[in-house]
Write a protein that holds these residues in place. Structure first.
Motif, PDB file in Angstrom:
ATOM      1  N   UNK A 296     -11.785  -0.183  33.588  1.00 44.31           N
ATOM      2  CA  UNK A 296     -12.813  -1.063  33.023  1.00 44.31           C
ATOM      3  C   UNK A 296     -12.374  -2.526  32.967  1.00 44.31           C
ATOM      4  N   UNK A 297     -11.089  -2.759  33.225  1.00 43.63           N
ATOM      5  CA  UNK A 297     -10.532  -4.121  33.133  1.00 43.63           C
ATOM      6  C   UNK A 297     -10.793  -4.726  31.743  1.00 43.63           C
ATOM      7  N   UNK A 298     -10.547  -3.894  30.740  1.00 44.74           N
ATOM      8  CA  UNK A 298     -10.674  -4.344  29.364  1.00 44.74           C
ATOM      9  C   UNK A 298      -9.798  -3.459  28.479  1.00 44.74           C
ATOM     10  N   UNK A 299      -9.396  -3.997  27.357  1.00 44.38           N
ATOM     11  CA  UNK A 299      -8.523  -3.265  26.451  1.00 44.38           C
ATOM     12  C   UNK A 299      -9.099  -3.312  25.047  1.00 44.38           C
ATOM     13  N   UNK A 300      -8.942  -2.208  24.321  1.00 41.83           N
ATOM     14  CA  UNK A 300      -9.360  -2.141  22.929  1.00 41.83           C
ATOM     15  C   UNK A 300      -8.142  -1.849  22.065  1.00 41.83           C
ATOM     16  N   UNK A 301      -7.961  -2.639  21.025  1.00 37.95           N
ATOM     17  CA  UNK A 301      -6.858  -2.372  20.101  1.00 37.95           C
ATOM     18  C   UNK A 301      -7.137  -1.099  19.306  1.00 37.95           C
ATOM     19  N   UNK A 302      -6.073  -0.467  18.866  1.00 37.87           N
ATOM     20  CA  UNK A 302      -6.208   0.734  18.050  1.00 37.87           C
ATOM     21  C   UNK A 302      -6.981   0.375  16.779  1.00 37.87           C
ATOM     22  N   UNK A 303      -8.063   1.131  16.522  1.00 37.22           N
ATOM     23  CA  UNK A 303      -8.876   0.883  15.338  1.00 37.22           C
ATOM     24  C   UNK A 303      -9.969  -0.140  15.538  1.00 37.22           C
TER      25      UNK A 303
ATOM     26  N   UNK B 174     -14.000  -4.949  22.896  1.00 38.50           N
ATOM     27  CA  UNK B 174     -13.332  -4.919  24.200  1.00 38.50           C
ATOM     28  C   UNK B 174     -12.851  -6.318  24.562  1.00 38.50           C
ATOM     29  N   UNK B 175     -11.609  -6.410  24.955  1.00 37.91           N
ATOM     30  CA  UNK B 175     -11.003  -7.688  25.353  1.00 37.91           C
ATOM     31  C   UNK B 175     -10.844  -7.678  26.864  1.00 37.91           C
ATOM     32  N   UNK B 176     -11.424  -8.645  27.591  1.00 41.65           N
ATOM     33  CA  UNK B 176     -11.299  -8.681  29.054  1.00 41.65           C
ATOM     34  C   UNK B 176      -9.835  -8.674  29.483  1.00 41.65           C
ATOM     35  N   UNK B 177      -9.554  -7.942  30.563  1.00 41.84           N
ATOM     36  CA  UNK B 177      -8.172  -7.739  30.995  1.00 41.84           C
ATOM     37  C   UNK B 177      -8.025  -8.076  32.474  1.00 41.84           C
ATOM     38  N   UNK B 178      -7.088  -8.952  32.771  1.00 41.52           N
ATOM     39  CA  UNK B 178      -6.737  -9.289  34.156  1.00 41.52           C
ATOM     40  C   UNK B 178      -5.231  -9.147  34.288  1.00 41.52           C
ATOM     41  N   UNK B 179      -4.788  -7.996  34.746  1.00 39.16           N
ATOM     42  CA  UNK B 179      -3.353  -7.724  34.787  1.00 39.16           C
ATOM     43  C   UNK B 179      -3.000  -6.965  36.059  1.00 39.16           C
TER      44      UNK B 179
END
Length: 459
Positions: A252-259, A263-268
């Protein structure tokens, strides 16, 4: 060397030229006419009936992940992935074989033939003898350096494979340093370092207010690597839950913190380092197939040092000069180094050079010394090292202590690794007077990795 199903070597003539690409064509079976092109860019082509195999077959006598094809500098290599009905070349069942152009690969009721799509030019230019801090003389490593240079200019996910101590993490660092992301962070995640719950918090971060210990929350490693590169060390050790979460984040090219549901966009870019065969881990059902494809866009395999003895002299000279010594190391010392098997590979060799420079010790193999006893001089006297002696007696056997507690395998392994790392860090710091830079170099680790290891095991 290629082996048949009974572990017997299959000797075949190597092709005279190395193709830059080959066409795999099904010439017999339900999928006659199906073609796939394989490039010499580190990409592995998986063949089987699974929907995730790039060369998917409809032959019911073929396994889901039947075999893997790699176009190497030696030619086309076929590896059976533990298939039910086996793989045959010239009627001989093989586990691994080098396939000459035009020979048929038989799997189930299917025959696949490889044809050179674009033979290599005779004038390919000189191969590099270094890649950043890595040096070599052997043809296999110089070819690997050339491929790594090309991969560094791309953004493809890379799997670096090889035995412990071959330099996987260092190669990953150099790929990042030559990439378009070089000015952005390179962040490392050790899949074995934490239990699954702690690993999730470290990798994905924690939302504020979720954990009492960190009320302000935590930025995860994926977020820290945003715009840069995430190095996943030993992905096969990821728990099933972490595998699922990581596959979801990369897809999804996004990350969610635990809890958190935000969604935070992710480019890695992801570079993985593994000492185990991930293909077989997928075949056994212990590693997710979707995550495998997200991590393995291309792969680089570092050969063990015992298979490239001509690299030992140039490596010894490199470590000698990196330690600030002028001139060349004594030829008799180099000869003694070259005669060793180096089961610990380049890391063991680097440590041996550092130990010789620090103590004058001529016992070039660290494995010849028992346990973690105090270091000695060539005469056998105990050395008084800066920062205090190592101790009046070797520590108790950590293996016996842990085994006596009858812990589950994963917990026992982690505790032994933790104890070993703690003892190792303490010893190497003592040997270098507490100087982290020198200790990291002697350990064969990047400064930041050693610093993190030191912080993790601080008493």
């Amino acid at each position: 060397m290629p082996l048949n199903s009974e572990g017997v070597t299959i000797r075949q003539d190597r092709p005279e030229g190395t193709p830059r690409s080959v066409v795999l064509r099904v010439v017999e079976g339900p999928d006659v006419g199906l073609e796939r092109t394989l490039e010499a860019d580190g990409t592995r082509l998986l063949v089987g009936t699974s929907p995730t195999c790039p060369m998917r077959l409809g032959d019911r006598t073929v396994s889901r992940r039947h075999l893997a094809l790699d176009l190497t500098f030696e030619g086309l290599v076929v590896r059976d992935l533990g298939s039910t009905n086996g793989t045959r070349i010239r009627g001989v069942q093989v586990q691994e074989a080098l396939v000459p152009p035009g020979d048929a690969i038989e799997l189930g009721a299917t025959r696949v033939v490889a044809f050179d799509a674009q033979p290599a030019s005779a004038a390919t230019g000189p191969l590099p003898d270094s890649f950043g801090r890595m040096v070599a003389r052997s043809l296999s490593m110089r070819r690997l350096f050339a491929l790594a240079e090309r991969l560094a200019r791309s953004d493809v996910a890379v799997l670096v494979e090889g035995d412990t101590g071959t330099g996987k993490e260092r190669l990953a660092e150099e790929i990042h340093a030559r990439s378009a992301r070089a000015e952005m962070p390179l962040v490392a995640f050790d899949a074995l370092a934490d239990d699954p719950q702690a690993g999730a918090a470290a990798l994905f971060g924690v939302a504020p207010g979720v954990q009492a210990a960190i009320p302000e929350g935590r930025v995860g490693l994926l977020e820290q690597a945003n715009g840069g590169t995430l190095l996943v060390d030993e992905p096969a050790d990821l728990s099933p839950d972490l595998q699922r979460r990581l596959a979801r984040a990369l897809t999804r090219k996004e990350v969610q913190r635990v809890g958190s549901e935000r969604a935070i966009p992710l480019d890695v870019r992801v570079i993985s380092a593994s000492r185990v065969d991930l293909d077989r881990a997928v075949e056994r059902g212990v590693f997710r197939e979707d995550l495998f494809y997200l991590l393995v866009g291309a792969r680089l395999e570092l050969p063990p040092l015992r298979e490239r003895g001509e690299d030992v002299p140039v490596l010894v000279q490199h470590f000698w000069r990196a330690a600030g010594r002028d001139g060349d190391p004594p030829s008799d010392l180099v000869d003694r180094f070259r005669a060793q098997p180096w089961l610990g590979n380049v890391r063991e060799l680097e440590n041996a050079v550092a130990r010789h420079l620090a103590t004058g010790e001529l016992d070039v193999s660290a494995r010849a010394r028992a346990s973690f006893g105090p270091p000695t001089s060539p005469s056998g006297a105990v050395l008084s090292l800066p920062g205090g002696a190592f101790g009046s007696a070797p520590p108790a056997d950590p293996f016996a202590e842990v085994l006596a507690r009858r812990l589950p395998l994963a917990s026992a392994r982690q505790e032994i690794v933790t104890r070993f790392e703690q003892l190792y860090v303490e010893q190497v710091l003592r040997e270098h007077g507490g100087n982290v830079t020198h200790a990291a170099k002697a350990s064969g680790l990047a400064h930041r990795y050693f610093q993190a290891l030191k912080a993790r095991h601080r008493r």
